[in-house]
Design an enzyme around this catalytic site. Structure first.
Site, PDB file in Angstrom:
ATOM      1  N   HIS A  55       6.528   0.024 -17.377  1.00 51.99           N
ATOM      2  CA  HIS A  55       7.090   0.685 -16.584  1.00 51.99           C
ATOM      3  C   HIS A  55       8.671   0.830 -16.991  1.00 51.99           C
ATOM      4  O   HIS A  55       9.458   0.026 -16.241  1.00 51.99           O
ATOM      5  CB  HIS A  55       7.011   0.623 -15.080  1.00 51.99           C
ATOM      6  N   HIS A  78       8.055   7.216 -15.074  1.00 54.62           N
ATOM      7  CA  HIS A  78       7.439   6.035 -14.328  1.00 54.62           C
ATOM      8  C   HIS A  78       6.586   4.794 -15.157  1.00 54.62           C
ATOM      9  O   HIS A  78       7.182   3.679 -14.998  1.00 54.62           O
ATOM     10  CB  HIS A  78       6.592   6.504 -13.008  1.00 54.62           C
ATOM     11  N   HIS A 103     -16.225  -5.933  16.988  1.00 56.45           N
ATOM     12  CA  HIS A 103     -15.453  -7.249  16.826  1.00 56.45           C
ATOM     13  C   HIS A 103     -16.082  -8.396  16.173  1.00 56.45           C
ATOM     14  O   HIS A 103     -15.785  -9.500  15.915  1.00 56.45           O
ATOM     15  CB  HIS A 103     -15.111  -7.670  18.504  1.00 56.45           C
ATOM     16  N   GLU A 147      -1.315  -7.977  11.790  1.00 54.88           N
ATOM     17  CA  GLU A 147      -2.107  -9.225  10.865  1.00 54.88           C
ATOM     18  C   GLU A 147      -1.655  -8.912   9.571  1.00 54.88           C
ATOM     19  O   GLU A 147      -1.493 -10.223   8.838  1.00 54.88           O
ATOM     20  CB  GLU A 147      -3.661  -8.775  10.879  1.00 54.88           C
TER      21      GLU A 147
END
Ligand SMILES: Cc1ncc(C[n+]2csc(CCOP(=O)(O)OP(=O)(O)O)c2C)c(N)n1
Ligand SMILES: [Mg+2]
Length: 671
Positions: free
Chosen positions: A39, A271, A480, A418
């Protein structure tokens, strides 16, 4: 910056600033061209920003890349790895001679496709998965403040600089990172955003209209906007960020991707592919860089090496301060010390007590008890939870929270985030000085998976305390209840997944997790109480062997029952029931498959035996065939769980003593 100031700066420099930056551009073009892969656009676009940052501000000592008070640099836009490798060559890192750049992206080279921690010197963290870098840097900047709170400005006073691209800021994890850093007022965190309006698909306005400055401001950051090709503007903004350190800083650097490339600059064609000989020739001309590939003239190189000399000097001064400081010994102890003796002693004592007391408690509770011993025995553990502290039981008595502007505590309220919890723990571990652990429900490990993967890839001692580990959590239901998560985590290389069966195993698993200095661990813990199952007292950490015979059969085995965690209890009951019917069943507890894999063949054979096997786990079968073989049986889940009291669920899904007995008999009959 005024004309006069610019002129004065130029007069102080032996070579023009643009030559220093063009060295990066040329090395990036040439390396990508030689590899025919990589890149070039980002390094060419951000060369000016990186040059100002390193030439004027970064305090690093390439001769001692691990100097604890160095500034941290994180290339969050990891695809621009050639920016970092070019810098390392120019700064004179010993493992980054020009030959390494010529070997960019080749097998065994230091110059891996994306920067990899531990692969080349001075790489602070592995980046490439966009957004991880900026999030990991938040952990580093927080660790810096926490170390500073303990040891003072003399010994701990460094910045964390990040180069992030549009992609990093689009990723969801950036939201968590920005929110947390702003809240905690991490004023020594400076993010330089490569604001080039381009990503792979084209212009960023194909996919985003966010006003990033307002977004960061809303999260409590200072923001600035600069022309990313104007050295004076860049320098002024970084200087301001360093003197106004009450909030983290975002500096939006408006740049042109592939700066200098005659036809591709400013387009997504710059890119991620080699520019080709024609474009490169054109860029050399445009940039005024007449030198052959991989050649940086000595005066320019010498100018770059001055940066390293400045860093070495700062390092030497820091060493003098360390020697003179009354905090020196405690600092060294925290950074270079090893608390394992104290921790082992505390856990051995706890285990002895548990052999006597035989507590019937949830393993999450047993984990809290182990943590109480661990946190009392050392001061390097840093706890936390993603807003489930009193479910995960991760805080222990006397632990103060880390607060905005007050970093003396040992407990981090990560909030309902999280992913940043995982990434921040990586950053804390990488920074040095601390052992981080953090909790959430096992089912939400998915939300942190990108970071867990990097913990494993980088071999960081980060401990994930994942409670509510099965249908045993009951009424909260299938959203859950993890069923595929143990398998999903076990499949990850270099991650230790522990699922202890009782309090003693939990203590042992904590001990083993802390002893694994180059791997992260997951502790999968029950919400529900479990009886003490280990009856024979002993100092040896049997869980650290990964699996062991918990109950041997009387006489030659008819069947071997394998189980983990909460299902060991019903498996032991099944073995006892079988014994009453004259069937000789052994019970093997398998708290950590990965550690069991590492045992020698003899040990593994002695544990697994040659009798038919039945595995029992309130999760999906995936992976168990490794242990039960072609003819094995499995008692566990076959799909998602349901909402009901835990006892009803175990019956409903057939994870019962009776089912194990029935399977065992079937296996014996078949063989
Ligand atoms: C999580 C993640 N998703 C996708 C990618 C693949 N990828 C690499 S670079 C890139 C575009 C990034 O755009 P930007 O950050 O603006 O970089 P620039 O094109 O400006 O160099 C993408 C999608 C990745 N590396 N990580
Ligand atoms: Mg971009």
């Amino acid at each position: 910056m005024s004309e006069a100031l610019l002129a004065q700066r130029a007069a102080n420099q032996a070579v023009p600033f643009c030559d220093m930056a063009n060295a990066i551009r040329a090395l990036a073009m040439d390396s990508v061209e030689k590899a025919k892969s990589g890149h070039p656009g980002m390094p060419m676009g951000m060369a000016d920003v990186a040059t100002v940052l390193f030439a004027e501000y970064m305090n690093i000592d390439p001769a001692d890349p691990a100097w604890p008070d160095r500034d941290r640099f994180v290339l969050s836009a990891g695809h621009g790895s050639m920016l970092q490798y070019a810098l390392h060559y120019l700064l004179g890192y010993e493992d980054m001679p020009i030959e390494q750049l010529q070997q960019f992206r080749q097998l065994g080279a230091k110059t891996a496709g994306h920067p990899e921690y531990g692969h080349a010197l001075g790489i602070e963290t592995t980046t490439g998965p966009l957004g991880q870098g900026i999030a990991t840097a938040v952990g580093m900047a927080l660790a810096e403040r926490m170390m500073n709170a303990r040891h003072g400005d003399d010994l701990v006073d460094h910045y964390t600089y990040v180069i992030a691209g549009d992609g990093c800021l689009m990723e969801g994890i950036s939201h968590e990172a920005i929110d947390m850093a702003g809240h905690l007022k991490l004023g020594k965190l400076v993010v330089l955003w490569d604001d080039n309006h381009i990503s792979i698909d084209g212009s960023t306005d194909l996919s985003t209209s966010t006003d990033q400055l307002r977004r960061f401001e809303a999260a409590g950051w200072n923001v600035a906007r600069v022309d990313g090709h104007n050295e004076g503007d860049i320098s002024e903004a970084i200087a301001r960020a360093r003197t106004h350190g009450d909030k983290p800083w975002l500096i939006a650097c408006r740049t042109t991707i592939g700066f200098g490339a005659p036809t591709r600059a400013g387009t997504s064609k710059a890119h991620g592919e080699a520019l080709g000989p024609e474009e490169i020739a054109g860029a050399r001309e445009k940039l005024g860089w007449p030198y052959p590939p991989f050649v940086v003239p000595q005066p320019i190189l010498s100018e770059w090496r001055k940066v390293s000399a400045r860093g070495a000097q700062a390092h030497a001064q820091w060493k003098t301060r360390l020697a003179a400081s009354s905090k020196g010994p405690s600092f060294k102890d925290q950074v270079f010390g090893d608390a394992s003796k104290e921790i082992d002693a505390a856990l051995t004592e706890l285990k002895a007590k548990q052999f006597v007391e035989k507590p019937k408690i949830a393993t999450r509770k047993a984990s809290e008890i182990a943590l109480t011993a661990i946190n009392g025995a050392c001061d390097v553990t840093v706890g936390g939870s993603a807003d489930l502290t009193h479910s995960n039981l991760t805080i222990t008595k006397g632990m103060e929270p880390v607060r905005p502007g007050a970093y003396g505590g040992r407990y981090i309220h990560y909030g309902v985030r999280e992913h940043i919890m995982g990434a921040a723990m990586n950053g804390i571990a990488l920074h040095g000085g601390f052992i981080p652990y953090g909790g959430t429900f096992l089912v939400f490990s998915d939300y942190a998976r990108g970071a867990i993967r990097l913990s494993a890839l980088m071999g960081q001692r980060v401990i994930y305390v994942l409670t509510h580990d099965s249908i045993g959590l009951g009424e909260d239901g299938p959203t859950h209840q993890p069923v595929e998560h143990l398998a999903a985590l076990r499949v990850m290389p270099n991650l230790l997944v522990f699922r202890p069966a009782d309090a003693i195993e939990t203590t042992e698993c904590w001990q083993a997790a802390l002893a694994a200095t180059s791997a992260p661990s997951v502790l999968a813990l029950s919400r529900q109480a479990l009886p003490a199952l280990r009856v024979n007292a002993g100092d040896e950490n049997l869980s650290a062997k990964g699996a062991y015979v918990l109950r041997e059969a009387e006489g030659e085995r008819d069947v071997t029952l394998l189980a983990t965690g909460s299902e060991v209890e019903l498996t032991v009951a099944a073995a006892e029931m079988l014994a009453r019917e004259g069937v000789k069943a052994a019970v093997v507890s398998m708290p950590c498959w990965e550690l069991f894999e590492r045992q020698n063949d003899d040990y593994r054979r002695s544990v697994l035996g040659s009798a038919p096997r039945v595995a029992v786990e309130a999760a999906l079968r995936f992976g168990w065939d490794r242990w039960i073989g072609d003819n094995g049986a499995f008692v566990g889940m076959h799909g998602f769980g349901a909402s009901a009291p835990a006892g009803d669920l175990y019956k409903h899904f057939g994870v019962t003593t009776d089912a194990v007995v029935a399977q065992a008999k079937k296996m014996i009959a078949k063989n």
